[in-house]
Design a protein around this motif. Structure first.
Motif, mmCIF file in Angstrom:
data_model
loop_
_atom_site.group_PDB
_atom_site.id
_atom_site.type_symbol
_atom_site.label_atom_id
_atom_site.label_comp_id
_atom_site.label_asym_id
_atom_site.label_seq_id
_atom_site.Cartn_x
_atom_site.Cartn_y
_atom_site.Cartn_z
ATOM 1 N N LYS A 272 2.896 -6.266 -2.975
ATOM 2 C CA LYS A 272 3.655 -5.036 -2.687
ATOM 3 C C LYS A 272 2.832 -3.794 -3.022
ATOM 4 C CE LYS A 272 8.153 -7.213 -3.561
ATOM 5 N NZ LYS A 272 9.298 -7.304 -4.511
ATOM 6 N N GLN A 273 2.122 -3.852 -4.146
ATOM 7 C CA GLN A 273 1.300 -2.714 -4.540
ATOM 8 C C GLN A 273 0.182 -2.489 -3.526
ATOM 9 O OE1 GLN A 273 -0.482 -3.145 -8.407
ATOM 10 N NE2 GLN A 273 -1.206 -1.039 -8.476
ATOM 11 N N MET A 274 -0.376 -3.575 -3.028
ATOM 12 C CA MET A 274 -1.440 -3.470 -2.036
ATOM 13 C C MET A 274 -0.916 -2.838 -0.749
ATOM 14 S SD MET A 274 -4.017 -6.516 -0.841
ATOM 15 C CE MET A 274 -2.684 -7.517 -0.154
ATOM 16 N N ILE A 275 0.269 -3.265 -0.311
ATOM 17 C CA ILE A 275 0.861 -2.704 0.903
ATOM 18 C C ILE A 275 1.157 -1.216 0.724
ATOM 19 C CG2 ILE A 275 2.866 -2.773 2.434
ATOM 20 C CD1 ILE A 275 0.889 -5.088 2.798
ATOM 21 N N VAL A 276 1.728 -0.855 -0.432
ATOM 22 C CA VAL A 276 2.018 0.555 -0.704
ATOM 23 C C VAL A 276 0.733 1.378 -0.699
ATOM 24 C CG1 VAL A 276 2.822 2.174 -2.478
ATOM 25 C CG2 VAL A 276 4.150 0.118 -1.968
ATOM 26 N N THR A 277 -0.321 0.825 -1.309
ATOM 27 C CA THR A 277 -1.610 1.519 -1.339
ATOM 28 C C THR A 277 -2.135 1.760 0.072
ATOM 29 O OG1 THR A 277 -2.179 0.545 -3.485
ATOM 30 C CG2 THR A 277 -3.998 1.393 -2.150
ATOM 31 N N PHE A 278 -2.040 0.744 0.922
ATOM 32 C CA PHE A 278 -2.522 0.887 2.295
ATOM 33 C C PHE A 278 -1.699 1.911 3.075
ATOM 34 C CE2 PHE A 278 -4.319 -3.715 2.244
ATOM 35 C CZ PHE A 278 -5.441 -3.249 1.568
ATOM 36 N N ILE A 279 -0.371 1.919 2.864
ATOM 37 C CA ILE A 279 0.486 2.888 3.556
ATOM 38 C C ILE A 279 0.169 4.308 3.092
ATOM 39 C CG2 ILE A 279 2.868 3.698 3.833
ATOM 40 C CD1 ILE A 279 3.744 0.759 3.707
#
Length: 399
Positions: A272-279
Protein backbone atom coordinates in the motif's frame (compact mmCIF):
# COMPACT_ATOMS: atom_id res chain seq x y z
CA UNK A 1 11.05 22.95 21.32
CA UNK A 2 7.78 21.50 22.67
CA UNK A 3 9.30 18.01 22.56
CA UNK A 4 12.42 19.14 24.40
CA UNK A 5 10.31 20.83 27.06
CA UNK A 6 8.21 17.70 27.61
CA UNK A 7 11.24 15.40 27.83
CA UNK A 8 13.06 17.73 30.22
CA UNK A 9 10.00 18.04 32.48
CA UNK A 10 9.85 14.23 32.95
CA UNK A 11 13.62 13.61 33.07
CA UNK A 12 13.70 12.68 36.75
CA UNK A 13 10.67 10.40 36.80
CA UNK A 14 10.37 7.04 35.03
CA UNK A 15 6.82 6.58 33.64
CA UNK A 16 4.81 4.19 35.82
CA UNK A 17 4.41 1.64 32.99
CA UNK A 18 8.20 1.20 32.88
CA UNK A 19 9.08 1.63 36.55
CA UNK A 20 9.95 -2.07 36.93
CA UNK A 21 11.90 -2.46 33.69
CA UNK A 22 13.77 0.84 33.12
CA UNK A 23 16.07 2.36 35.72
CA UNK A 24 16.18 6.07 36.45
CA UNK A 25 19.72 6.25 35.04
CA UNK A 26 18.59 4.63 31.77
CA UNK A 27 15.59 6.97 31.59
CA UNK A 28 17.79 10.03 32.15
CA UNK A 29 20.25 8.88 29.50
CA UNK A 30 17.35 8.56 27.02
CA UNK A 31 16.13 12.04 27.98
CA UNK A 32 19.59 13.59 27.55
CA UNK A 33 20.09 11.77 24.24
CA UNK A 34 16.70 12.98 22.97
CA UNK A 35 17.45 16.56 24.04
CA UNK A 36 20.82 16.46 22.26
CA UNK A 37 19.21 15.13 19.06
CA UNK A 38 16.50 17.78 19.20
CA UNK A 39 19.12 20.51 19.60
CA UNK A 40 21.05 19.23 16.61
CA UNK A 41 17.83 18.89 14.59
CA UNK A 42 17.07 22.58 15.14
CA UNK A 43 20.53 23.55 13.90
CA UNK A 44 20.17 21.22 10.92
CA UNK A 45 16.81 22.75 10.04
CA UNK A 46 18.27 26.25 10.08
CA UNK A 47 21.32 25.10 8.11
CA UNK A 48 19.19 23.38 5.45
CA UNK A 49 16.98 26.48 5.19
CA UNK A 50 20.09 28.62 4.67
CA UNK A 51 21.38 26.27 1.97
CA UNK A 52 18.00 26.35 0.23
CA UNK A 53 18.07 30.14 0.16
CA UNK A 54 21.68 30.24 -1.04
CA UNK A 55 21.05 27.78 -3.86
CA UNK A 56 17.85 29.53 -5.02
CA UNK A 57 17.47 33.28 -4.49
CA UNK A 58 21.13 33.46 -3.45
CA UNK A 59 22.20 32.56 -6.98
CA UNK A 60 23.91 29.24 -6.23
CA UNK A 61 22.06 27.25 -8.90
CA UNK A 62 22.71 29.98 -11.48
CA UNK A 63 26.41 29.79 -10.71
CA UNK A 64 26.44 26.00 -11.12
CA UNK A 65 24.49 26.35 -14.39
CA UNK A 66 27.06 28.79 -15.81
CA UNK A 67 29.88 26.44 -14.82
CA UNK A 68 28.18 23.49 -16.54
CA UNK A 69 27.63 25.59 -19.69
CA UNK A 70 31.29 26.63 -19.65
CA UNK A 71 32.60 23.08 -19.32
CA UNK A 72 30.28 21.21 -21.73
CA UNK A 73 28.15 22.24 -24.71
CA UNK A 74 25.75 19.33 -25.24
CA UNK A 75 22.40 20.11 -23.56
CA UNK A 76 21.91 16.79 -21.80
CA UNK A 77 25.55 16.70 -20.68
CA UNK A 78 25.14 20.22 -19.28
CA UNK A 79 22.15 19.02 -17.29
CA UNK A 80 24.03 16.03 -15.91
CA UNK A 81 26.99 18.23 -14.91
CA UNK A 82 24.64 20.76 -13.28
CA UNK A 83 22.90 18.16 -11.14
CA UNK A 84 26.23 16.46 -10.40
CA UNK A 85 27.78 19.73 -9.21
CA UNK A 86 24.77 20.40 -7.00
CA UNK A 87 24.91 16.89 -5.50
CA UNK A 88 28.63 17.24 -4.82
CA UNK A 89 28.27 20.69 -3.26
CA UNK A 90 25.36 19.52 -1.09
CA UNK A 91 27.33 16.46 0.01
CA UNK A 92 30.44 18.41 0.98
CA UNK A 93 28.47 21.14 2.76
CA UNK A 94 26.63 18.46 4.72
CA UNK A 95 29.78 16.71 5.93
CA UNK A 96 30.29 18.82 9.09
CA UNK A 97 26.78 18.04 10.38
CA UNK A 98 27.11 14.34 9.48
CA UNK A 99 30.53 14.18 11.17
CA UNK A 100 29.22 15.90 14.30
CA UNK A 101 26.22 13.57 14.52
CA UNK A 102 28.38 10.42 14.39
CA UNK A 103 31.59 11.43 16.12
CA UNK A 104 30.26 13.81 18.73
CA UNK A 105 26.58 13.24 19.52
CA UNK A 106 26.37 9.47 18.93
CA UNK A 107 29.84 8.91 20.40
CA UNK A 108 28.96 10.87 23.55
CA UNK A 109 26.14 8.42 24.33
CA UNK A 110 28.14 5.32 23.39
CA UNK A 111 26.40 4.52 20.10
CA UNK A 112 28.96 5.40 17.45
CA UNK A 113 31.18 2.50 16.38
CA UNK A 114 32.23 4.05 13.09
CA UNK A 115 35.80 5.09 12.30
CA UNK A 116 36.74 8.03 10.09
CA UNK A 117 37.90 5.51 7.49
CA UNK A 118 34.46 3.86 7.48
CA UNK A 119 32.75 7.26 7.35
CA UNK A 120 34.60 8.39 4.24
CA UNK A 121 34.45 4.91 2.69
CA UNK A 122 30.66 5.07 2.97
CA UNK A 123 30.68 8.50 1.36
CA UNK A 124 32.86 7.24 -1.50
CA UNK A 125 30.72 4.14 -2.05
CA UNK A 126 27.58 6.25 -2.02
CA UNK A 127 29.00 8.59 -4.66
CA UNK A 128 30.18 5.68 -6.80
CA UNK A 129 26.78 4.02 -6.53
CA UNK A 130 25.05 7.27 -7.48
CA UNK A 131 27.23 7.48 -10.59
CA UNK A 132 26.75 3.85 -11.63
CA UNK A 133 23.01 3.67 -10.89
CA UNK A 134 21.81 7.27 -10.92
CA UNK A 135 23.70 8.58 -13.94
CA UNK A 136 22.00 6.30 -16.51
CA UNK A 137 18.58 7.11 -15.03
CA UNK A 138 19.30 10.84 -15.12
CA UNK A 139 20.44 10.61 -18.74
CA UNK A 140 17.28 8.70 -19.73
CA UNK A 141 15.04 11.23 -17.93
CA UNK A 142 16.72 14.26 -19.51
CA UNK A 143 16.75 12.60 -22.93
CA UNK A 144 13.04 11.81 -22.69
CA UNK A 145 12.23 15.32 -21.51
CA UNK A 146 14.10 16.89 -24.41
CA UNK A 147 12.86 14.45 -27.06
CA UNK A 148 9.21 14.32 -26.01
CA UNK A 149 8.84 18.05 -25.43
CA UNK A 150 10.24 18.72 -28.89
CA UNK A 151 7.76 16.19 -30.33
CA UNK A 152 4.66 18.37 -29.96
CA UNK A 153 2.17 15.51 -30.00
CA UNK A 154 3.85 14.02 -26.92
CA UNK A 155 5.12 17.20 -25.31
CA UNK A 156 2.11 17.57 -23.05
CA UNK A 157 2.51 14.14 -21.45
CA UNK A 158 6.30 13.81 -21.24
CA UNK A 159 5.93 13.69 -17.45
CA UNK A 160 3.77 10.56 -17.69
CA UNK A 161 6.44 8.70 -19.70
CA UNK A 162 9.16 9.83 -17.29
CA UNK A 163 7.02 8.71 -14.35
CA UNK A 164 6.66 5.23 -15.87
CA UNK A 165 10.44 5.01 -16.30
CA UNK A 166 10.93 6.09 -12.69
CA UNK A 167 8.45 3.46 -11.44
CA UNK A 168 10.23 0.68 -13.36
CA UNK A 169 13.62 1.88 -12.10
CA UNK A 170 12.34 1.99 -8.48
CA UNK A 171 11.02 -1.57 -8.69
CA UNK A 172 14.30 -2.81 -10.16
CA UNK A 173 16.22 -1.06 -7.39
CA UNK A 174 14.03 -2.65 -4.70
CA UNK A 175 14.60 -6.05 -6.29
CA UNK A 176 18.38 -5.58 -6.58
CA UNK A 177 19.02 -3.87 -3.23
CA UNK A 178 19.40 -6.90 -0.91
CA UNK A 179 21.65 -8.92 -3.20
CA UNK A 180 23.92 -6.37 -4.84
CA UNK A 181 23.68 -2.97 -3.13
CA UNK A 182 23.36 -3.57 0.63
CA UNK A 183 26.43 -5.91 0.72
CA UNK A 184 28.57 -2.99 -0.48
CA UNK A 185 28.14 -1.39 2.93
CA UNK A 186 27.60 -4.31 5.34
CA UNK A 187 28.27 -8.00 5.73
CA UNK A 188 25.27 -10.32 5.72
CA UNK A 189 25.66 -13.83 7.11
CA UNK A 190 23.00 -16.56 7.33
CA UNK A 191 21.59 -16.96 10.84
CA UNK A 192 23.72 -19.63 12.52
CA UNK A 193 21.67 -20.25 15.66
CA UNK A 194 19.84 -23.49 14.78
CA UNK A 195 17.27 -23.18 17.56
CA UNK A 196 16.40 -19.62 16.64
CA UNK A 197 16.30 -20.44 12.91
CA UNK A 198 13.94 -23.36 13.55
CA UNK A 199 11.69 -21.12 15.66
CA UNK A 200 11.66 -18.44 12.96
CA UNK A 201 10.97 -20.92 10.16
CA UNK A 202 8.02 -22.24 12.16
CA UNK A 203 6.68 -18.69 12.50
CA UNK A 204 7.09 -18.15 8.76
CA UNK A 205 5.10 -21.31 8.04
CA UNK A 206 2.30 -20.29 10.44
CA UNK A 207 1.98 -16.89 8.81
CA UNK A 208 2.40 -18.13 5.23
CA UNK A 209 5.42 -15.94 4.57
CA UNK A 210 8.22 -16.93 2.17
CA UNK A 211 11.68 -15.38 2.25
CA UNK A 212 14.99 -15.74 0.45
CA UNK A 213 16.82 -16.32 3.73
CA UNK A 214 17.36 -15.12 7.29
CA UNK A 215 20.47 -12.98 7.67
CA UNK A 216 22.43 -11.21 10.40
CA UNK A 217 23.94 -7.83 9.50
CA UNK A 218 27.04 -6.38 11.15
CA UNK A 219 25.21 -3.27 12.36
CA UNK A 220 27.73 -2.97 15.20
CA UNK A 221 30.28 -1.90 12.59
CA UNK A 222 28.72 1.56 12.62
CA UNK A 223 26.35 1.87 15.57
CA UNK A 224 25.23 0.38 18.84
CA UNK A 225 21.56 0.74 17.85
CA UNK A 226 19.57 -2.42 17.18
CA UNK A 227 16.94 -3.10 14.54
CA UNK A 228 15.38 -5.66 12.19
CA UNK A 229 13.85 -5.25 8.76
CA UNK A 230 12.68 -6.86 5.54
CA UNK A 231 14.11 -5.96 2.20
CA UNK A 232 13.66 -6.98 -1.41
CA UNK A 233 10.80 -7.64 -3.76
CA UNK A 234 8.89 -10.75 -4.80
CA UNK A 235 10.80 -13.97 -4.11
CA UNK A 236 13.93 -11.99 -3.26
CA UNK A 237 12.66 -10.81 0.14
CA UNK A 238 15.14 -11.20 2.98
CA UNK A 239 14.79 -11.07 6.74
CA UNK A 240 17.64 -9.09 8.29
CA UNK A 241 18.53 -8.80 11.97
CA UNK A 242 21.16 -6.39 13.28
CA UNK A 243 23.76 -8.27 15.32
CA UNK A 244 23.20 -5.66 18.04
CA UNK A 245 19.53 -6.69 18.24
CA UNK A 246 20.27 -10.39 18.72
CA UNK A 247 22.88 -9.76 21.40
CA UNK A 248 20.44 -9.00 24.24
CA UNK A 249 17.22 -10.70 23.05
CA UNK A 250 15.72 -14.01 24.07
CA UNK A 251 14.61 -16.28 21.20
CA UNK A 252 10.93 -15.70 22.03
CA UNK A 253 11.50 -11.94 21.95
CA UNK A 254 13.23 -12.12 18.56
CA UNK A 255 10.28 -14.17 17.33
CA UNK A 256 7.87 -11.45 18.56
CA UNK A 257 9.86 -8.70 16.81
CA UNK A 258 9.84 -10.72 13.60
CA UNK A 259 6.09 -11.36 13.95
CA UNK A 260 5.58 -7.60 14.11
CA UNK A 261 7.53 -7.14 10.88
CA UNK A 262 5.54 -9.96 9.26
CA UNK A 263 2.40 -8.11 10.30
CA UNK A 264 3.33 -5.30 7.93
CA UNK A 265 3.38 -7.76 5.04
CA UNK A 266 0.24 -9.58 6.17
CA UNK A 267 -1.67 -6.28 6.17
CA UNK A 268 0.00 -5.29 2.88
CA UNK A 269 1.41 -2.12 4.44
CA UNK A 270 4.51 -2.28 2.24
CA UNK A 271 2.47 -2.75 -0.94
CA UNK A 272 0.00 0.00 0.00
CA UNK A 273 2.83 2.38 0.84
CA UNK A 274 4.47 1.63 -2.49
CA UNK A 275 1.24 2.32 -4.38
CA UNK A 276 0.69 5.58 -2.49
CA UNK A 277 4.28 6.61 -3.24
CA UNK A 278 3.81 5.94 -6.95
CA UNK A 279 0.51 7.88 -7.03
CA UNK A 280 2.05 10.84 -5.22
CA UNK A 281 5.02 10.72 -7.58
CA UNK A 282 2.62 10.87 -10.53
CA UNK A 283 1.06 14.03 -9.07
CA UNK A 284 4.54 15.47 -8.52
CA UNK A 285 5.62 14.81 -12.11
CA UNK A 286 2.34 16.27 -13.41
CA UNK A 287 2.98 19.43 -11.35
CA UNK A 288 6.50 19.63 -12.78
CA UNK A 289 5.03 19.27 -16.27
CA UNK A 290 2.81 22.27 -15.61
CA UNK A 291 5.60 24.38 -14.08
CA UNK A 292 8.27 23.61 -16.69
CA UNK A 293 7.25 26.32 -19.22
CA UNK A 294 6.36 28.91 -16.55
CA UNK A 295 9.04 31.61 -16.44
CA UNK A 296 7.85 32.73 -13.02
CA UNK A 297 8.78 29.32 -11.62
CA UNK A 298 12.45 30.06 -12.30
CA UNK A 299 12.55 33.83 -11.76
CA UNK A 300 10.52 33.65 -8.56
CA UNK A 301 13.16 31.32 -7.09
CA UNK A 302 16.12 33.38 -8.25
CA UNK A 303 17.06 31.26 -11.27
CA UNK A 304 17.94 33.01 -14.55
CA UNK A 305 19.37 29.98 -16.41
CA UNK A 306 16.30 27.81 -17.15
CA UNK A 307 16.68 24.32 -18.64
CA UNK A 308 15.09 20.92 -18.33
CA UNK A 309 17.71 19.84 -15.81
CA UNK A 310 17.30 23.09 -13.87
CA UNK A 311 13.53 22.59 -13.71
CA UNK A 312 14.01 19.05 -12.40
CA UNK A 313 16.61 20.13 -9.83
CA UNK A 314 14.77 23.25 -8.70
CA UNK A 315 11.47 21.43 -8.32
CA UNK A 316 12.93 18.59 -6.24
CA UNK A 317 14.83 21.11 -4.13
CA UNK A 318 11.79 23.19 -3.12
CA UNK A 319 9.20 20.37 -3.08
CA UNK A 320 9.77 19.44 0.61
CA UNK A 321 8.74 22.97 1.62
CA UNK A 322 5.30 22.45 0.11
CA UNK A 323 4.80 18.83 1.18
CA UNK A 324 5.85 19.49 4.80
CA UNK A 325 2.31 20.42 5.98
CA UNK A 326 1.13 16.93 4.98
CA UNK A 327 3.56 15.26 7.41
CA UNK A 328 0.91 14.68 10.11
CA UNK A 329 -1.21 12.64 7.69
CA UNK A 330 1.71 10.37 6.85
CA UNK A 331 2.50 10.02 10.56
CA UNK A 332 -1.09 9.07 11.43
CA UNK A 333 -1.18 6.37 8.75
CA UNK A 334 2.21 5.03 9.82
CA UNK A 335 1.18 4.79 13.49
CA UNK A 336 -2.02 2.99 12.44
CA UNK A 337 0.11 0.46 10.57
CA UNK A 338 2.34 -0.07 13.60
CA UNK A 339 -0.65 -0.82 15.84
CA UNK A 340 -1.95 -3.34 13.28
CA UNK A 341 1.45 -5.03 13.07
CA UNK A 342 1.60 -5.20 16.89
CA UNK A 343 -1.81 -6.90 17.00
CA UNK A 344 -0.62 -9.39 14.37
CA UNK A 345 2.46 -10.13 16.50
CA UNK A 346 0.28 -10.65 19.59
CA UNK A 347 -1.76 -13.18 17.61
CA UNK A 348 1.07 -15.25 16.10
CA UNK A 349 3.72 -14.84 18.81
CA UNK A 350 3.26 -13.51 22.34
CA UNK A 351 2.26 -9.99 23.34
CA UNK A 352 4.31 -10.11 26.57
CA UNK A 353 7.40 -11.16 24.61
CA UNK A 354 6.90 -8.22 22.27
CA UNK A 355 6.50 -5.88 25.26
CA UNK A 356 9.77 -7.20 26.70
CA UNK A 357 11.50 -6.88 23.33
CA UNK A 358 10.27 -3.31 22.80
CA UNK A 359 11.34 -2.35 26.31
CA UNK A 360 14.82 -3.72 25.65
CA UNK A 361 14.93 -1.78 22.37
CA UNK A 362 13.87 1.41 24.13
CA UNK A 363 16.65 0.89 26.68
CA UNK A 364 19.31 -0.16 24.17
CA UNK A 365 18.53 2.70 21.76
CA UNK A 366 18.02 5.27 24.54
CA UNK A 367 14.59 6.05 23.12
CA UNK A 368 12.57 8.57 25.07
CA UNK A 369 9.57 7.13 26.92
CA UNK A 370 7.97 10.59 26.96
CA UNK A 371 6.75 12.69 24.05
CA UNK A 372 4.83 15.92 23.61
CA UNK A 373 1.41 15.09 22.19
CA UNK A 374 1.52 17.63 19.35
CA UNK A 375 5.10 16.80 18.41
CA UNK A 376 4.16 13.13 18.34
CA UNK A 377 1.08 13.71 16.19
CA UNK A 378 3.09 15.70 13.68
CA UNK A 379 6.35 13.75 13.45
CA UNK A 380 6.21 10.29 15.02
CA UNK A 381 5.94 7.38 12.59
CA UNK A 382 5.63 4.97 15.55
CA UNK A 383 3.26 5.21 18.53
CA UNK A 384 4.69 6.56 21.77
CA UNK A 385 6.22 3.99 24.12
CA UNK A 386 3.49 4.22 26.78
CA UNK A 387 0.68 4.19 24.21
CA UNK A 388 2.13 1.21 22.41
CA UNK A 389 2.75 -0.87 25.52
CA UNK A 390 -0.75 -0.05 26.83
CA UNK A 391 -2.31 -1.30 23.58
CA UNK A 392 -0.35 -4.57 23.77
CA UNK A 393 -1.32 -5.07 27.41
CA UNK A 394 -4.96 -4.55 26.43
CA UNK A 395 -4.57 -7.24 23.75
CA UNK A 396 -3.09 -9.60 26.37
CA UNK A 397 -6.04 -9.05 28.73
CA UNK A 398 -8.49 -9.54 25.88
CA UNK A 399 -6.92 -12.91 25.13
Amino acid sequence: MRQSKAVLAHRNHVPAAFAQSVSLAEHQKAADYTLAKQRLARYETLFQALLLLLFTIGGGLDLLARLSQKWVHYNIAQGIVLIGLFALANLVLGWPMAWYRSFRLEAKFGFNKMTLATFFADQFKGCLLAIIVGLPLLYIVLFLMQTLIEAHWLGGIWWLVVWLVWVIFSLLLMWAFPKWIAPLFNKFEPLKDDVMRTRIESLLQRTGFHSDGIFVMDGSKRSGHGNAYFTGLGKHKRIVFFDTLLKDMQISEVEAVLAHELGHFAHKHVFKQMIVTFILALIVFAALGWLLPQSGFYLGLGVHEPSHAMALLLFMLVLPVFTFPFSPLASVLSRKNEFEADRFAAKYANANDLIQALTKLYRANAASLVSDIWYSRFYDSHPGARERIAALQADTKAD
